[in-house]
Motif scaffolding. Structure first.
Motif, mmCIF file in Angstrom:
data_model
loop_
_atom_site.group_PDB
_atom_site.id
_atom_site.type_symbol
_atom_site.label_atom_id
_atom_site.label_comp_id
_atom_site.label_asym_id
_atom_site.label_seq_id
_atom_site.Cartn_x
_atom_site.Cartn_y
_atom_site.Cartn_z
ATOM 1 N N ARG A 137 0.814 -1.211 0.000
ATOM 2 C CA ARG A 137 0.000 0.000 0.000
ATOM 3 C C ARG A 137 0.851 1.265 0.000
ATOM 4 O O ARG A 137 0.373 2.347 0.302
ATOM 5 C CB ARG A 137 -0.961 -0.029 1.179
ATOM 6 N N GLY A 138 2.113 1.133 -0.327
ATOM 7 C CA GLY A 138 2.969 2.292 -0.511
ATOM 8 C C GLY A 138 3.594 2.867 0.741
ATOM 9 O O GLY A 138 4.112 3.986 0.706
ATOM 10 N N ALA A 139 3.582 2.122 1.841
ATOM 11 C CA ALA A 139 4.229 2.626 3.055
ATOM 12 C C ALA A 139 5.735 2.750 2.825
ATOM 13 O O ALA A 139 6.344 1.896 2.182
ATOM 14 C CB ALA A 139 3.953 1.697 4.238
ATOM 15 N N GLU A 140 6.306 3.829 3.352
ATOM 16 C CA GLU A 140 7.749 4.039 3.243
ATOM 17 C C GLU A 140 8.492 3.423 4.422
ATOM 18 O O GLU A 140 9.705 3.190 4.349
ATOM 19 C CB GLU A 140 8.051 5.533 3.168
ATOM 20 N N ARG A 141 7.771 3.207 5.505
ATOM 21 C CA ARG A 141 8.341 2.565 6.679
ATOM 22 C C ARG A 141 7.183 2.014 7.497
ATOM 23 O O ARG A 141 6.023 2.368 7.277
ATOM 24 C CB ARG A 141 9.193 3.529 7.510
ATOM 25 N N VAL A 142 7.521 1.158 8.464
ATOM 26 C CA VAL A 142 6.526 0.630 9.395
ATOM 27 C C VAL A 142 7.080 0.876 10.789
ATOM 28 O O VAL A 142 8.270 0.701 11.037
ATOM 29 C CB VAL A 142 6.262 -0.873 9.162
ATOM 30 N N ARG A 143 6.212 1.313 11.682
ATOM 31 C CA ARG A 143 6.661 1.618 13.038
ATOM 32 C C ARG A 143 5.729 0.988 14.065
ATOM 33 O O ARG A 143 4.631 0.534 13.752
ATOM 34 C CB ARG A 143 6.719 3.122 13.266
ATOM 35 N N LEU A 144 6.202 0.999 15.289
ATOM 36 C CA LEU A 144 5.398 0.580 16.433
ATOM 37 C C LEU A 144 5.976 1.258 17.659
ATOM 38 O O LEU A 144 7.083 1.802 17.624
ATOM 39 C CB LEU A 144 5.412 -0.950 16.584
ATOM 40 N N PHE A 145 5.205 1.268 18.716
ATOM 41 C CA PHE A 145 5.678 1.795 19.993
ATOM 42 C C PHE A 145 5.663 0.674 21.003
ATOM 43 O O PHE A 145 4.732 -0.129 21.046
ATOM 44 C CB PHE A 145 4.809 2.968 20.472
ATOM 45 N N VAL A 146 6.706 0.621 21.821
ATOM 46 C CA VAL A 146 6.844 -0.426 22.832
ATOM 47 C C VAL A 146 7.291 0.227 24.131
ATOM 48 O O VAL A 146 8.131 1.132 24.135
ATOM 49 C CB VAL A 146 7.830 -1.532 22.358
ATOM 50 N N HIS A 147 6.697 -0.215 25.224
ATOM 51 C CA HIS A 147 7.036 0.331 26.541
ATOM 52 C C HIS A 147 8.517 0.096 26.826
ATOM 53 O O HIS A 147 9.062 -0.969 26.518
ATOM 54 C CB HIS A 147 6.165 -0.332 27.610
ATOM 55 N N ALA A 148 9.154 1.083 27.413
ATOM 56 C CA ALA A 148 10.586 1.000 27.723
ATOM 57 C C ALA A 148 10.914 -0.186 28.621
ATOM 58 O O ALA A 148 12.031 -0.708 28.577
ATOM 59 C CB ALA A 148 11.059 2.302 28.368
ATOM 60 N N ASP A 149 9.950 -0.641 29.434
ATOM 61 C CA ASP A 149 10.180 -1.762 30.345
ATOM 62 C C ASP A 149 9.788 -3.114 29.765
ATOM 63 O O ASP A 149 9.899 -4.132 30.445
ATOM 64 C CB ASP A 149 9.420 -1.541 31.655
ATOM 65 N N ASN A 150 9.311 -3.159 28.533
ATOM 66 C CA ASN A 150 8.848 -4.413 27.937
ATOM 67 C C ASN A 150 9.983 -5.051 27.123
ATOM 68 O O ASN A 150 9.990 -5.046 25.899
ATOM 69 C CB ASN A 150 7.608 -4.177 27.072
#
Length: 186
Positions: A137-150
């Protein structure tokens, strides 16, 4: 009997009529010991939501939609072993935190693999499918957020190719805690 490998699962998009299974998998994810730092929703809140919420969620993130897709890993016995959802974020919009989105990108949320299915490469199979969908679908990157303690999740995300971007944001549930952005560049 040998433990299943990632090749023994079928990774596919959910269908709208599978909303009850979507709901059950979400409730099970919210019972995981790290759920308080892995998810923004509590088990109690999710349990109180009407079925219509899950019906709409399944319809929005099933096969036919273009801005979000939920993928599940179906075990050989037909049970759902894990899930990942990818949202598309458009350049020129704002993300969930009010920050500008600078490029078309995928945003991974709702990652969960049942404990008995961990450690066999299944998380990679889920991510490969979700990331491929974003690339298509044309994404230039994929991201996510993760808790610093996980640490467990951070290790899994590194194994599938994601790396910290350096962006740190306050955890929505407790501003004294941090989440780290992990990114996979195209």
């Amino acid at each position: 009997m040998n433990s299943p490998t990632s090749d023994d699962y079928v990774v596919r998009a959910i269908r709208p009529d599978e909303w009850a299974a979507v709901k059950q998998l979400r409730l099970d994810a919210l019972r995981d010991p790290v759920a308080p730092i892995a998810f923004l929703e509590t088990y109690e809140d999710a349990l109180e939501r009407p079925d219509s919420f899950y019906q709409e969620r399944a319809a929005r993130s099933a096969e036919q939609t273009s801005s979000a897709r939920q993928f599940i890993a179906e075990a050989p016995d037909g049970s759902w072993a894990g899930t990942v959802t990818v949202l598309l974020e458009e350049a020129g919009t704002e993300d969930w935190g009010g920050n500008p989105v600078e490029r078309r990108q995928g945003h991974v949320v709702g990652v969960f693999v049942r404990p008995e299915h961990r450690g066999n490469g299944l998380i990679k199979a889920l991510f490969d499918t979700g990331v491929s969908w974003a690339w298509e679908r044309g994404a230039e990157r994929v991201r996510l957020f993760v808790h610093a303690d996980n640490a467990r999740a951070q290790g899994a995300y590194r194994k599938v190719g994601f790396a910290p971007s350096g962006l740190v944001v306050s955890f929505v549930k407790d501003e004294a805690e941090n989440e780290l952005e992990f990114v996979l560049q195209r």
